[in-house]
Design a protein around this motif. Structure first.
Motif, PDB file in Angstrom:
ATOM      1  N   ILE A   1       0.804  -1.223   0.000  1.00 12.32           N
ATOM      2  CA  ILE A   1       0.000   0.000   0.000  1.00 12.32           C
ATOM      3  C   ILE A   1       0.843   1.283   0.000  1.00 12.32           C
ATOM      4  CG2 ILE A   1      -2.099  -1.000   0.952  1.00 12.32           C
ATOM      5  CD1 ILE A   1      -1.290  -0.018   3.688  1.00 12.32           C
ATOM      6  N   ALA A   2       2.118   1.162  -0.281  1.00 12.06           N
ATOM      7  CA  ALA A   2       2.992   2.347  -0.298  1.00 12.06           C
ATOM      8  C   ALA A   2       2.560   3.349  -1.360  1.00 12.06           C
ATOM      9  CB  ALA A   2       4.444   1.931  -0.521  1.00 12.06           C
ATOM     10  N   ASP A   3       2.206   2.867  -2.549  1.00 10.25           N
ATOM     11  CA  ASP A   3       1.763   3.777  -3.611  1.00 10.25           C
ATOM     12  C   ASP A   3       0.451   4.469  -3.227  1.00 10.25           C
ATOM     13  OD1 ASP A   3       3.951   3.231  -5.206  1.00 10.25           O
ATOM     14  OD2 ASP A   3       2.896   1.750  -6.438  1.00 10.25           O
ATOM     15  N   LEU A   4      -0.443   3.725  -2.606  1.00  8.67           N
ATOM     16  CA  LEU A   4      -1.707   4.300  -2.141  1.00  8.67           C
ATOM     17  C   LEU A   4      -1.440   5.405  -1.117  1.00  8.67           C
ATOM     18  CD1 LEU A   4      -4.808   4.213  -2.120  1.00  8.67           C
ATOM     19  CD2 LEU A   4      -4.645   2.449  -0.355  1.00  8.67           C
ATOM     20  N   HIS A   5      -0.501   5.157  -0.227  1.00  4.17           N
ATOM     21  CA  HIS A   5      -0.117   6.153   0.776  1.00  4.17           C
ATOM     22  C   HIS A   5       0.396   7.429   0.099  1.00  4.17           C
ATOM     23  CE1 HIS A   5       2.789   8.111   3.489  1.00  4.17           C
ATOM     24  NE2 HIS A   5       1.887   7.819   4.422  1.00  4.17           N
ATOM     25  N   ASP A   6       1.288   7.263  -0.867  1.00  4.86           N
ATOM     26  CA  ASP A   6       1.857   8.415  -1.564  1.00  4.86           C
ATOM     27  C   ASP A   6       0.790   9.198  -2.325  1.00  4.86           C
ATOM     28  OD1 ASP A   6       4.282   7.552  -0.560  1.00  4.86           O
ATOM     29  OD2 ASP A   6       4.977   6.709  -2.468  1.00  4.86           O
ATOM     30  N   ASP A   7      -0.103   8.486  -2.994  1.00  2.76           N
ATOM     31  CA  ASP A   7      -1.190   9.145  -3.733  1.00  2.76           C
ATOM     32  C   ASP A   7      -2.114   9.910  -2.799  1.00  2.76           C
ATOM     33  OD1 ASP A   7      -0.180   8.104  -6.087  1.00  2.76           O
ATOM     34  OD2 ASP A   7      -1.703   6.515  -6.251  1.00  2.76           O
ATOM     35  N   CYS A   8      -2.409   9.328  -1.658  1.00  3.48           N
ATOM     36  CA  CYS A   8      -3.291   9.977  -0.699  1.00  3.48           C
ATOM     37  C   CYS A   8      -2.631  11.224  -0.106  1.00  3.48           C
ATOM     38  CB  CYS A   8      -3.699   8.996   0.399  1.00  3.48           C
ATOM     39  SG  CYS A   8      -5.054   9.588   1.430  1.00  3.48           S
ATOM     40  N   GLU A   9      -1.341  11.149   0.178  1.00  6.79           N
ATOM     41  CA  GLU A   9      -0.619  12.333   0.662  1.00  6.79           C
ATOM     42  C   GLU A   9      -0.689  13.460  -0.354  1.00  6.79           C
ATOM     43  OE1 GLU A   9       3.433  11.297   1.733  1.00  6.79           O
ATOM     44  OE2 GLU A   9       2.916  11.540   3.850  1.00  6.79           O
ATOM     45  N   GLU A  10      -0.509  13.122  -1.614  1.00  9.65           N
ATOM     46  CA  GLU A  10      -0.571  14.123  -2.686  1.00  9.65           C
ATOM     47  C   GLU A  10      -1.970  14.724  -2.787  1.00  9.65           C
ATOM     48  OE1 GLU A  10       1.191  16.563  -5.370  1.00  9.65           O
ATOM     49  OE2 GLU A  10       2.191  15.036  -4.167  1.00  9.65           O
ATOM     50  N   LEU A  11      -2.983  13.903  -2.651  1.00 11.33           N
ATOM     51  CA  LEU A  11      -4.366  14.384  -2.691  1.00 11.33           C
ATOM     52  C   LEU A  11      -4.643  15.348  -1.543  1.00 11.33           C
ATOM     53  CD1 LEU A  11      -7.143  14.282  -4.003  1.00 11.33           C
ATOM     54  CD2 LEU A  11      -7.615  12.213  -2.670  1.00 11.33           C
ATOM     55  N   VAL A  12      -4.157  15.026  -0.358  1.00  5.64           N
ATOM     56  CA  VAL A  12      -4.326  15.926   0.792  1.00  5.64           C
ATOM     57  C   VAL A  12      -3.687  17.277   0.477  1.00  5.64           C
ATOM     58  CG1 VAL A  12      -3.658  16.362   3.193  1.00  5.64           C
ATOM     59  CG2 VAL A  12      -4.531  14.114   2.538  1.00  5.64           C
ATOM     60  N   LYS A  13      -2.476  17.265  -0.077  1.00  8.27           N
ATOM     61  CA  LYS A  13      -1.784  18.517  -0.416  1.00  8.27           C
ATOM     62  C   LYS A  13      -2.583  19.329  -1.433  1.00  8.27           C
ATOM     63  CE  LYS A  13       2.815  16.657   0.441  1.00  8.27           C
ATOM     64  NZ  LYS A  13       4.085  16.217  -0.186  1.00  8.27           N
ATOM     65  N   MET A  14      -3.137  18.671  -2.439  1.00  9.81           N
ATOM     66  CA  MET A  14      -3.930  19.382  -3.447  1.00  9.81           C
ATOM     67  C   MET A  14      -5.178  20.007  -2.827  1.00  9.81           C
ATOM     68  SD  MET A  14      -3.673  17.184  -6.966  1.00  9.81           S
ATOM     69  CE  MET A  14      -3.889  15.547  -6.296  1.00  9.81           C
ATOM     70  N   LEU A  15      -5.854  19.252  -1.970  1.00  8.13           N
ATOM     71  CA  LEU A  15      -7.067  19.776  -1.352  1.00  8.13           C
ATOM     72  C   LEU A  15      -6.758  20.904  -0.375  1.00  8.13           C
ATOM     73  CD1 LEU A  15      -8.943  16.403  -0.964  1.00  8.13           C
ATOM     74  CD2 LEU A  15      -9.701  18.348  -2.342  1.00  8.13           C
ATOM     75  N   VAL A  16      -5.637  20.831   0.323  1.00  7.04           N
ATOM     76  CA  VAL A  16      -5.218  21.937   1.192  1.00  7.04           C
ATOM     77  C   VAL A  16      -5.015  23.182   0.343  1.00  7.04           C
ATOM     78  CG1 VAL A  16      -3.302  22.816   2.588  1.00  7.04           C
ATOM     79  CG2 VAL A  16      -4.247  20.550   3.058  1.00  7.04           C
ATOM     80  N   SER A  17      -4.356  23.030  -0.791  1.00 10.03           N
ATOM     81  CA  SER A  17      -4.116  24.159  -1.685  1.00 10.03           C
ATOM     82  C   SER A  17      -5.423  24.746  -2.213  1.00 10.03           C
ATOM     83  CB  SER A  17      -3.233  23.708  -2.853  1.00 10.03           C
ATOM     84  OG  SER A  17      -3.001  24.767  -3.736  1.00 10.03           O
ATOM     85  N   ILE A  18      -6.340  23.888  -2.624  1.00 11.89           N
ATOM     86  CA  ILE A  18      -7.643  24.354  -3.110  1.00 11.89           C
ATOM     87  C   ILE A  18      -8.366  25.133  -2.025  1.00 11.89           C
ATOM     88  CG2 ILE A  18      -9.965  23.574  -3.758  1.00 11.89           C
ATOM     89  CD1 ILE A  18      -8.538  21.277  -5.314  1.00 11.89           C
ATOM     90  N   CYS A  19      -8.326  24.638  -0.799  1.00  7.56           N
ATOM     91  CA  CYS A  19      -9.043  25.297   0.301  1.00  7.56           C
ATOM     92  C   CYS A  19      -8.406  26.625   0.691  1.00  7.56           C
ATOM     93  CB  CYS A  19      -9.123  24.364   1.505  1.00  7.56           C
ATOM     94  SG  CYS A  19     -10.229  22.963   1.235  1.00  7.56           S
ATOM     95  N   LYS A  20      -7.128  26.795   0.420  1.00  8.95           N
ATOM     96  CA  LYS A  20      -6.460  28.062   0.735  1.00  8.95           C
ATOM     97  C   LYS A  20      -6.696  29.121  -0.333  1.00  8.95           C
ATOM     98  CE  LYS A  20      -2.633  26.373   3.542  1.00  8.95           C
ATOM     99  NZ  LYS A  20      -1.164  26.225   3.622  1.00  8.95           N
ATOM    100  N   THR A  21      -7.104  28.696  -1.520  1.00 11.57           N
ATOM    101  CA  THR A  21      -7.318  29.615  -2.627  1.00 11.57           C
ATOM    102  C   THR A  21      -8.633  30.367  -2.421  1.00 11.57           C
ATOM    103  OG1 THR A  21      -6.151  28.089  -4.077  1.00 11.57           O
ATOM    104  CG2 THR A  21      -7.500  29.765  -5.141  1.00 11.57           C
TER     105      THR A  21
END
Length: 97
Positions: A68-88
């Motif tokens: 599940i390492a790839d799933l972990h990495d993808d989820c971390e990236e998704l969190v970062k994108m959503l944080v960015s969207i919410c700050k905009t």
């Protein structure tokens, strides 16, 4: 016992991860900037929760980390994108309101 624990954790992960997509989809059809922001904020929280469940699965030894390492990495990236969207500001995401 181990199968039951894995099932419980996997079920929690399924629920939180499904909610991410549902809220992003709802946000695409938001009626206003604040509505869009609310949906993206909920998706961000659900992504963070999903990341928690993934980390718990990894640390518990119930699922091999490599599986599940790839799933972990993808989820971390998704969190970062959503944080960015919410700050905009709303006007950049949705238009003026």
């Amino acid at each position: 016992m181990q199968e039951k624990n894995e099932y419980v954790l996997s079920k929690q992960l399924l629920r939180s991860s499904a909610s991410i997509g549902a809220n992003i989809t709802e946000g695409q059809y938001a009626q206003s900037g604040p509505d869009f922001h609310t949906k993206m904020s909920i998706a961000k929280k659900e992504a963070a929760e999903s990341l928690y469940w993934i980390r718990l699965l990894m640390s518990s030894g119930l699922v091999p980390k490599e599986r599940i390492a790839d799933l972990h990495d993808d989820c971390e990236e998704l969190v970062k994108m959503l944080v960015s969207i919410c700050k905009t500001p709303y006007k950049r995401n949705f238009g003026t309101f």
